[in-house]
Design an enzyme around this catalytic site. Structure first.
Site, PDB file in Angstrom:
ATOM      1  N   ARG A  83     -10.442 -34.962  24.827  1.00 36.78           N
ATOM      2  CA  ARG A  83     -11.033 -35.414  26.028  1.00 36.78           C
ATOM      3  C   ARG A  83      -9.733 -34.886  26.908  1.00 36.78           C
ATOM      4  NH1 ARG A  83      -7.626 -41.584  25.244  1.00 36.78           N
ATOM      5  NH2 ARG A  83      -7.122 -41.055  22.871  1.00 36.78           N
ATOM      6  N   HIS A 176     -10.969 -46.975  16.479  1.00 35.71           N
ATOM      7  CA  HIS A 176      -9.736 -45.908  16.596  1.00 35.71           C
ATOM      8  C   HIS A 176      -9.983 -45.848  18.000  1.00 35.71           C
ATOM      9  CE1 HIS A 176      -7.674 -42.535  16.844  1.00 35.71           C
ATOM     10  NE2 HIS A 176      -8.295 -41.743  17.733  1.00 35.71           N
TER      11      HIS A 176
HETATM   12  P1  A3D Z   1     -11.223 -28.180  20.026  1.00 36.59           P
HETATM   13  O1  A3D Z   1     -10.521 -28.172  20.329  1.00 36.59           O
HETATM   14  O2  A3D Z   1     -12.437 -28.616  20.880  1.00 36.59           O
HETATM   15  O3  A3D Z   1     -12.832 -27.996  19.562  1.00 36.59           O
HETATM   16  C1  A3D Z   1     -14.204 -28.923  19.027  1.00 36.59           C
HETATM   17  C2  A3D Z   1     -14.683 -26.948  18.309  1.00 36.59           C
HETATM   18  O4  A3D Z   1     -15.475 -27.850  18.148  1.00 36.59           O
HETATM   19  C3  A3D Z   1     -14.969 -25.753  19.046  1.00 36.59           C
HETATM   20  O5  A3D Z   1     -14.257 -24.882  19.197  1.00 36.59           O
HETATM   21  C4  A3D Z   1     -16.583 -25.985  19.265  1.00 36.59           C
HETATM   22  O6  A3D Z   1     -16.776 -25.178  19.962  1.00 36.59           O
HETATM   23  C5  A3D Z   1     -16.958 -26.874  18.482  1.00 36.59           C
HETATM   24  N1  A3D Z   1     -18.423 -27.311  18.700  1.00 36.59           N
HETATM   25  C6  A3D Z   1     -18.927 -28.087  19.630  1.00 36.59           C
HETATM   26  N2  A3D Z   1     -20.305 -28.354  19.527  1.00 36.59           N
HETATM   27  C7  A3D Z   1     -20.690 -27.656  18.003  1.00 36.59           C
HETATM   28  C8  A3D Z   1     -21.415 -27.967  17.567  1.00 36.59           C
HETATM   29  N3  A3D Z   1     -22.857 -28.647  17.609  1.00 36.59           N
HETATM   30  N4  A3D Z   1     -21.630 -27.508  16.182  1.00 36.59           N
HETATM   31  C9  A3D Z   1     -20.304 -26.756  15.148  1.00 36.59           C
HETATM   32  N5  A3D Z   1     -19.001 -26.655  16.324  1.00 36.59           N
HETATM   33  C10 A3D Z   1     -19.023 -26.892  17.715  1.00 36.59           C
HETATM   34  O7  A3D Z   1     -10.802 -29.925  19.991  1.00 36.59           O
HETATM   35  P2  A3D Z   1     -10.428 -30.565  18.642  1.00 36.59           P
HETATM   36  O8  A3D Z   1     -10.529 -29.684  17.586  1.00 36.59           O
HETATM   37  O9  A3D Z   1      -8.813 -30.208  19.983  1.00 36.59           O
HETATM   38  O10 A3D Z   1     -10.285 -31.794  18.325  1.00 36.59           O
HETATM   39  C11 A3D Z   1     -12.291 -31.888  17.980  1.00 36.59           C
HETATM   40  C12 A3D Z   1     -12.335 -34.188  18.335  1.00 36.59           C
HETATM   41  O11 A3D Z   1     -11.580 -33.978  17.320  1.00 36.59           O
HETATM   42  C13 A3D Z   1     -12.455 -34.264  19.221  1.00 36.59           C
HETATM   43  O12 A3D Z   1     -13.777 -34.997  19.850  1.00 36.59           O
HETATM   44  C14 A3D Z   1     -11.663 -35.110  19.633  1.00 36.59           C
HETATM   45  O13 A3D Z   1     -11.366 -36.368  20.271  1.00 36.59           O
HETATM   46  C15 A3D Z   1     -11.312 -35.589  17.920  1.00 36.59           C
HETATM   47  N6  A3D Z   1     -10.088 -36.278  17.854  1.00 36.59           N
HETATM   48  C16 A3D Z   1     -10.184 -37.426  16.879  1.00 36.59           C
HETATM   49  C17 A3D Z   1      -8.845 -37.935  16.788  1.00 36.59           C
HETATM   50  C18 A3D Z   1      -8.754 -38.866  15.609  1.00 36.59           C
HETATM   51  O14 A3D Z   1      -7.966 -39.424  14.771  1.00 36.59           O
HETATM   52  C19 A3D Z   1      -9.766 -39.722  15.495  1.00 36.59           C
HETATM   53  C20 A3D Z   1      -7.759 -37.466  16.664  1.00 36.59           C
HETATM   54  C21 A3D Z   1      -8.052 -36.290  17.845  1.00 36.59           C
HETATM   55  C22 A3D Z   1      -9.127 -35.790  18.233  1.00 36.59           C
END
Ligand code: A3D
Length: 320
Positions: A83, A176
């Site tokens: 987000r 969530h």
């Molecule tokens: P971010 O640092 O953007 O990392 C996501 C990674 O996914 C990036 O390096 C992208 O290159 C990679 N990616 C995109 N598409 C693909 C694909 N098709 N195959 C493989 N890799 C890909 O995000 P983040 O690490 O901060 O967050 C990741 C996710 O976790 C997001 O959807 C957040 O909303 C979610 N999230 C969930 C929680 C929960 O408590 C459930 C908490 C915090 C974040």
């Protein structure tokens, strides 16, 4: 005995933190996977160069090919987009559903025996879709949210009571999202339930209500501060706790987005409930009796998750 293998799909903020924690805890060898070229390789190399200082033994590898996750014991999925300020988790659905399809197929092909923990948002709908795309057994695919939401609740309660976080237990159930259900009645300090602590004058109902709301908004509070993404340290730690319970057969009882087959009157959906995680994955869903507002809050949250599942089916009818 061969080391365990931990595959991390998505090497962004959470993926990198997961790799660091898994290595520091010597949970096994780590493969960081991402579609971005160089990112997983760079993080793997950087982390490997911290090993001599920290003294941990784990190999770290970056990959852009699913073949590299072959034989993984645990797969943790963070692939997709997070987000930005002003966005809800649900706004991510369209993009992240497509990501779940390719990730699910990759896991199904190369790591069919793994215990899979999804973190990608909107969590409950994404883990449901991921399980279907992967074809893995439902007890081996679950979602991390409740451990994080409960940890946020515990942090705020510990601050309010001015006690160690170690002595505070709490449960947050449901989906969530903004409708998650922090259960005050099942939250306690050294076994003393929060409602009793209010009676003892440790806090007021009003203050606890504010803490419940801050817990619900816990993710948005951090998004608002960071401005460029969402929380990653606590989400990573929470998923590691679940992975360790599986790898070490700890039989932890944790709030997890789990597949339901009749429990809580629900079928073929994932939502946050207390479960037991052991060597067979999600071994048991614990059905607690919800009362009054807890029940209506949980039902409301379930409806929100069902709405997201419908939106997924509209985009990809194969999920229906
Ligand atoms: P971010 O640092 O953007 O990392 C996501 C990674 O996914 C990036 O390096 C992208 O290159 C990679 N990616 C995109 N598409 C693909 C694909 N098709 N195959 C493989 N890799 C890909 O995000 P983040 O690490 O901060 O967050 C990741 C996710 O976790 C997001 O959807 C957040 O909303 C979610 N999230 C969930 C929680 C929960 O408590 C459930 C908490 C915090 C974040």
């Amino acid at each position: 005995m061969a080391r365990k293998k931990i595959a991390l799909i998505g090497s962004g903020q959470i993926g990198g933190t997961l790799a660091h924690l898994a290595a520091l805890k010597e949970m096994g060898d780590v493969v960081l996977f991402d579609i971005a070229e160089g990112l997983p390789q760079g993080k793997a190399l950087d982390l490997a160069q911290s090993a001599p200082v920290e003294g941990y033994n784990a190999s770290l590898k970056g990959a852009n090919d699913y073949a590299d996750i072959a034989g993984a014991d645990v797969v943790i999925v963070t692939a997709g987009v997070p987000r930005k300020p002003g966005m809800s988790r649900d706004d991510l659905l369209g993009i992240n559903l497509k990501v779940m399809k390719s990730v699910g197929e990759g896991i199904g092909k190369y790591a069919p025996n793994a215990f899979v923990i999804c973190i990608t948002n909107p969590l409950d709908a994404m883990v449901w879709a991921l399980q279907k795309f992967s074809g893995l057994p439902t007890n081996m695919v679950c979602g991390m949210a409740g451990v994080l939401d409960s940890s946020r609740f515990r942090t705020f309660l510990a601050e309010e009571f001015n006690v160690s976080v170690q002595d505070v237990t709490a449960f947050v159930l449901g989906g969530h999202g903004d409708t998650m259900v922090p259960l005050t009645r099942y939250s306690a300090v050294a076994g003393i339930p929060v409602p009793d602590l209010i009676k003892m004058g440790w806090s007021t109902q009003e203050k606890i209500d504010q803490i419940v709301q801050r817990t619900r908004d816990g993710g948005a509070e951090i998004v608002g501060l960071l401005k460029t993404g969402s929380a990653f340290y606590a989400p990573a730690t929470s998923a590691i706790e679940m992975a360790e319970s599986y790898l070490k057969d700890k039989r932890r009882l944790l709030p997890v987005a789990a597949y339901l087959t009749g429990e809580y009157g629900l079928n073929d959906m994932y939502v946050g409930v207390p479960v037991l995680i052991g060597e067979n994955g999600v071994e048991k869903v614990v059905e607690i009796e919800l009362q009054g507002e807890e029940k209506s809050g949980f039902d409301h949250s379930v409806d929100a998750v069902k709405g997201l599942m419908e939106a997924c089916i509209n985009i990809d009818p194969s999920l229906g």
